[in-house]
Design a protein around this motif. Structure first.
Motif, PDB file in Angstrom:
ATOM      1  N   GLN B  49       0.814  -1.224   0.000  1.00  7.90           N
ATOM      2  CA  GLN B  49       0.000   0.000   0.000  1.00  7.90           C
ATOM      3  C   GLN B  49       0.847   1.274   0.000  1.00  7.90           C
ATOM      4  O   GLN B  49       1.972   1.301   0.471  1.00  7.90           O
ATOM      5  N   LYS B  67      -4.321   6.243 -11.236  1.00  6.80           N
ATOM      6  CA  LYS B  67      -3.200   5.301 -11.321  1.00  6.80           C
ATOM      7  C   LYS B  67      -2.797   4.823  -9.917  1.00  6.80           C
ATOM      8  O   LYS B  67      -2.570   3.626  -9.687  1.00  6.80           O
ATOM      9  N   VAL B  68      -2.742   5.765  -8.985  1.00  7.37           N
ATOM     10  CA  VAL B  68      -2.326   5.430  -7.624  1.00  7.37           C
ATOM     11  C   VAL B  68      -3.420   4.642  -6.892  1.00  7.37           C
ATOM     12  O   VAL B  68      -3.144   3.640  -6.226  1.00  7.37           O
ATOM     13  N   ALA B  71      -3.529   1.077  -7.937  1.00  7.58           N
ATOM     14  CA  ALA B  71      -2.444   0.253  -7.392  1.00  7.58           C
ATOM     15  C   ALA B  71      -2.798  -0.312  -6.016  1.00  7.58           C
ATOM     16  O   ALA B  71      -2.150  -1.233  -5.529  1.00  7.58           O
TER      17      ALA B  71
END
Lengths: 479, 251, 260
Positions: B49, B67-68, B71
């Motif tokens: 994380q 994008k983050v 993830a």
């Protein structure tokens, strides 16, 4: 600024350095927040009427073109002449044309945000027409040669002492008395003579009813009624979003507007105008004109998300509750609409080139959203405008005006770091080892730690081990 | 109070620590984990994380935020609750991820993950109905409510209810509890003067309570408020509520 | 500018059709649910309106002219503007005549009308020396009929009239508001320009909410050219949020409650 960019940061700095101003706003806004809260003791009532008012506004927007046509039709039937203006220049030309036809020399005005948007007073003065703001707050601001600092309380930035001083300088025979009752009486004396002599009265519109061709105006002072009743000609100005479908849609709006704005159950006057003087009537204007202004509103309407901006009923509660507005006051925004609603409305009307900074003058605390009587998602729109400011093309005027390659690279790097666990680990390791060695003179750190050369905040201290490290060390399972 | 269905009591939770906790307040993050463990829960901390994506989201860089956020999506398989020691990051995940992923191929997964997000104190009170025993010395504290905890997560009473469970803790509320402290992410450096004025008012309010500590649930606010307290040489300490609760209950 | 009109409407229509909006249902029950028992409405109206400096007089069908007359005398009101074509106006004329003090002025700069320059002089009742002596019989307040267009009445209307009398179409309990319905017989400015506005309210014409009043009176079928809600005397808080009464409209609002 020379390029037309309005520098909110510089203007707000100046405001913050004026302790008198800060004190005036803090006191006034604390008072208004308290009074508003006292008007909504029943949470279920607030929720129910708020849902209704929002539904009324949304229904009006859903049928906007049809309702505007119906409004025009019913106003015309009532004897009100309807004019349409795509731009403020067109609206000013319409006003001048009416004034010329009746050879007007003196205009008295009730409160109208749209005419502020048009800079109508300056235009009329350029054409040799005397124009007098008659709302007491607007009158004070006009005497002072400045701009309103709040949409409901235009002179809220001044205290009694400052107003007494202003009246002494500007009004013949005024005594120097710091007494609101005396000053109010003085203004009454000056303005009554003007109502009597005025050739034309002008006003805004709080809601225009398509069903009956009725213009609703609310106010406390009676100056709005004076302007719309006593002079032989009345010109009302409205943004095209101000229409509502039915007469029954007015009570929910009226129920929330004064309570939200100033914490009073209702304004002294609810003035519903459905036409000029009819044959046999002894008073009322001989002519009533309604000018419907677009000025960018139809572009706001085009976007299904930004469209919610047009729900606004201009109560001003968002500014009363905005922690930024209450610190810097209304003048820092240099716009007819300050505060949260201004931060989303003004950039959409004037464009992101000159107004792109406004959506960033917000901590996204959502205090405005919590109290907005028609549930405008102000902060979501604020976020969307931040996107439009850096994205060329798009729905808003001057979209992409604030795009900067350097800033885009920073965010791209940030994303790369946070989207990869390895990159994140290396970056956080570096920060926890080296971060505290960063000098306070670094650009962002400098802004964080010092304002006007005074220490305002200590430097944030990076921990030597991250939570990731601690969790691993303590054997916290990873999956 | 935004009550979420809390039956049956969970036995396993994910913990999303947030980037600010990671870098500046890891002890507070660890305290949160230990508070949950003390209730008999298995706490999972996915090492992959990083951040919820809020900084970019609120700066107008939605693609970078996406994008983050993306993830993080695969780190929380199953249905276990995801507990976050921050109202602001929890609000980003719960309220804004569904919008951020709207129309994306992984929208359904994002919505599912978002629906499992809890703010720490909200989880302790609503899902676990914790009973705390105070082992500390008498102290007067005040509570700073973060804007996003209050208005995005609906967390208003929970943290104060927890503080009131502590016998030796006197909670004095702020006069303007609901008012923003002026952090606002990049706002603090875009508009440092206004931010300073806001935190100035907040610090004065805190000082007025006579509290020895100001407790909060969000690290952005804490960086801002403790920074201003230190710069103004105020004798009040700022602390994350997880750490405060852990100190009081672990003796 | 006909072009602006069609361009604006065409754009709005195209934009709306590209992204239609489905509004939630307008549920009026939160307003419809606001009800007060019959006996509570008037006290509530009174409480709300008195909180903003409205004054109340109690009268009956029989004695309201006398109550009004007594009030005018007590307050030293010299001139009362009224609507001669209304039932109320006719009754007023009859009563004044019966009392033998029928002084219906055809405003012509009578010195007693000029006596009070209301803009400059504090109202008699507020003057430091106290109220003027009550006029005795034959000295009752002068009635001035609003029987000509405002253009012919304007200077006097602004300078020489102390009070105006209007009827109402009832009052609203929720907010403490009078409903006024100006007409050919009862001009708009009667309730606006004189320094004291006296409004006759029938005690049986009370509504719970604005919504209820407009529905039951079927406003949407035929609006007055200038329907009004009035909830107090004119006021302002524009000077440092200090409430001041009587800024542009009436300084005093007096509700004459008439019971059957």
């Amino acid at each position: 600024m020379a390029d037309g960019t309005v520098d909110f940061a510089a203007a707000s700095r100046a405001a913050l350095q004026d302790p008198q101003l800060r004190g005036n706003f803090r006191r006034a806004m604390d008072g208004l927040m308290g009074k508003r809260a006292a008007q909504f003791p029943d949470a279920a009532e607030w929720r129910g009427v708020r849902e209704l008012a929002a539904a009324v506004r949304l229904r009006a927007l859903a049928k906007l073109p049809e309702l505007l046509e119906r409004l025009e039709e019913n106003c015309s039937r009532n004897g009100i002449t309807v004019h349409w203006a795509a731009t403020t220049a067109e609206a000013n030309a319409i006003a001048l044309d009416i004034l010329r036809k009746v050879d007007a020399k003196l205009v008295v005005k009730g409160k109208s945000m749209v005419t502020e948007e048009m800079h109508l007073n300056a235009v009329l003065e350029d054409h040799g027409i005397e124009v007098l703001e008659s709302d007491l707050g607007e009158y004070i601001v006009q005497l002072d040669g400045t701009m309103p600092s709040h949409i409901i309380m235009p002179a809220i930035h001044l205290n009694t002492k400052q107003i007494a001083h202003l009246f002494k300088r500007k009004i013949k025979d005024a005594e120097s008395r710091e007494d609101a009752a005396y000053l109010t009486d003085l203004a009454r004396r000056v303005l009554r003579a003007k109502f009597l002599a005025a050739d034309v009265g002008m006003s805004g519109v709080n809601a225009a009813v398509a069903e009956t061709g009725t213009l609703c105006l609310i106010e406390n002072e009676g100056n709005g009624r004076m302007c719309t009743t006593v002079p032989p000609v009345h010109i009302a100005f409205m943004g095209l979003e101000k229409v509502v479908e039915k007469l029954e849609d007015v009570p929910p709006v009226i129920s929330l507007l004064p309570r939200s704005a100033t914490g009073q159950p209702i304004t002294t006057y609810v003035n519903m105008i459905s036409g000029p003087r009819k044959s046999g009537e002894k008073d009322g204007p001989r002519e009533v004109h309604l000018v419907i202004l677009d000025n960018g509103r139809s572009s706001i309407y085009a976007d299904p998300e930004l469209r919610d901006t047009l729900r606004c009923i201009r109560c001003g509660a968002c500014m009363n509750h905005c922690p930024v507005y209450t610190k810097v006051g209304g003048h820092a925004y240099e716009a007819p609409y300050p505060g949260p609603i201004g931060k989303i409305l003004v950039p959409q009307i004037e464009g992101l080139e000159t107004r792109g900074a406004l959506p960033h003058a917000c901590t996204m605390c959502n205090a405005c959203v919590e109290i907005c009587p028609v549930k405008i998602p102000i902060v979501e729109i604020m976020g969307r405008l931040r996107v439009e400011a850096v994205r060329p093309g798009g729905a808003v005027k001057d979209g992409g005006a604030k795009a900067s390659r350097a800033e885009a690279m920073v965010w791209s790097g940030w994303a790369a770091m946070n989207a990869s666990p390895t990159a994140y680990r290396i970056a956080t390791l570096a920060m926890s080892r080296l971060g505290n060695a960063a000098p306070s003179s670094l650009p962002l750190l400098k802004d964080w730690t010092r304002v006007d050369n005074e220490a305002v905040r200590s430097k944030p201290r990076f921990a030597t081990r991250t939570l990731h490290d601690l969790a691993r060390a303590k054997g916290i399972p990873d999956a | 109070m935004d009550h979420q269905p809390a039956t049956p009591k969970p036995t396993r939770v994910y913990y999303f620590g947030t980037c600010l906790v990671d870098l500046f307040f890891p002890d507070a993050g660890m305290a949160g984990i230990e508070l949950l463990q003390a209730q008999g829960l298995t706490v999972v901390f996915p090492q992959g994380q990083s951040c919820c994506g809020q900084p970019a989201y609120n700066s107008g860089y939605r693609a970078e935020a996406l994008k983050v956020a993306r993830a993080q999506l695969d780190l929380f398989p199953g249905d276990d609750p995801i507990v976050v020691p921050s109202g602001s990051c929890a609000g980003m995940m719960k309220k804004h991820w569904p919008d951020l992923f709207h129309g994306e191929p992984d929208e359904a997964k994002a919505v599912q993950v978002a629906s499992r997000v809890w703010e720490l104190t909200q989880f302790l009170v609503q899902a676990l109905e914790v009973r705390l025993t105070d082992k500390g010395e008498p102290v007067r504290v005040t509570w700073h409510a973060s804007c996003h905890a209050q208005r995005e997560m609906g967390v208003v009473d929970e943290p104060k209810a927890l503080l009131r469970q502590l016998a030796n803790v006197e909670l004095v509320e702020l006069a303007r509890e609901k008012e923003c402290c002026g952090f606002g992410g990049t706002f603090a450096v875009r508009h440092p003067e206004i931010s300073a004025a806001m935190v100035g008012d907040k610090v004065a309010d805190i000082a007025g309570t006579g509290a020895a500590r100001v407790v909060s649930g969000d690290c952005g606010c804490l960086l801002n408020i403790t920074g201003a307290l230190e710069a103004g040489r105020q004798p009040v300490q700022g602390q994350h509520i997880a750490q405060f609760l852990k100190e009081r209950t672990h003796g | 500018m006909p072009d602006a009109r069609s361009a604006i409407l065409a754009k709005l229509r195209a934009d709306r059709d590209a992204h239609p909006l489905t509004p939630p249902a307008s549920d009026f029950t939160p307003i419809e649910a606001k009800r007060w028992p019959d006996d509570d409405r008037l006290p509530r109206i009174r409480r709300l309106m008195e909180a903003v400096h409205t004054e109340f007089l109690d009268a009956t069908d029989t004695d309201w002219p006398a109550v009004l007359r007594e009030f005018l005398a007590r307050e030293g009101v010299g001139t009362l503007l009224y609507a001669p074509e209304t039932e109320v106006g006719k009754r007023l004329e009859r009563e004044w005549e019966r009392e033998g003090t029928h002084e219906v002025e055809r405003v012509r700069g009578d010195p007693r009308c000029e006596r009070i320059d209301p803009c400059l002089t504090p109202h008699p009742s507020h003057a430091p020396h106290g109220p003027l002596p009550s006029p005795g019989a034959g000295e009752g307040p002068t009635l001035i009929p609003y029987d000509k267009p405002i253009e012919d009445l304007k200077p006097q209307l602004f300078t020489a009239i102390d009070a105006g009398l209007t009827t109402t179409r009832g009052a609203i309990a929720e907010t403490g508001s009078l409903i006024l319905w100006p007409s050919a017989d009862e001009p708009r400015t009667l309730s606006l320009v004189p320094h004291i506005h006296i409004a006759l309210l029938r005690a049986d014409a009370l509504y719970d909410t604005f919504l209820q009043a407009m529905r039951e009176q079927r406003w949407a079928d035929a609006m007055s050219t200038n329907a009004l809600l009035i909830s107090g005397p004119s006021k302002t808080a524009d000077i440092e949020q200090t409430l001041a009464y009587g800024v542009h409209g009436p300084k005093r609002l007096v509700v004459l409650v008439v019971r059957s």
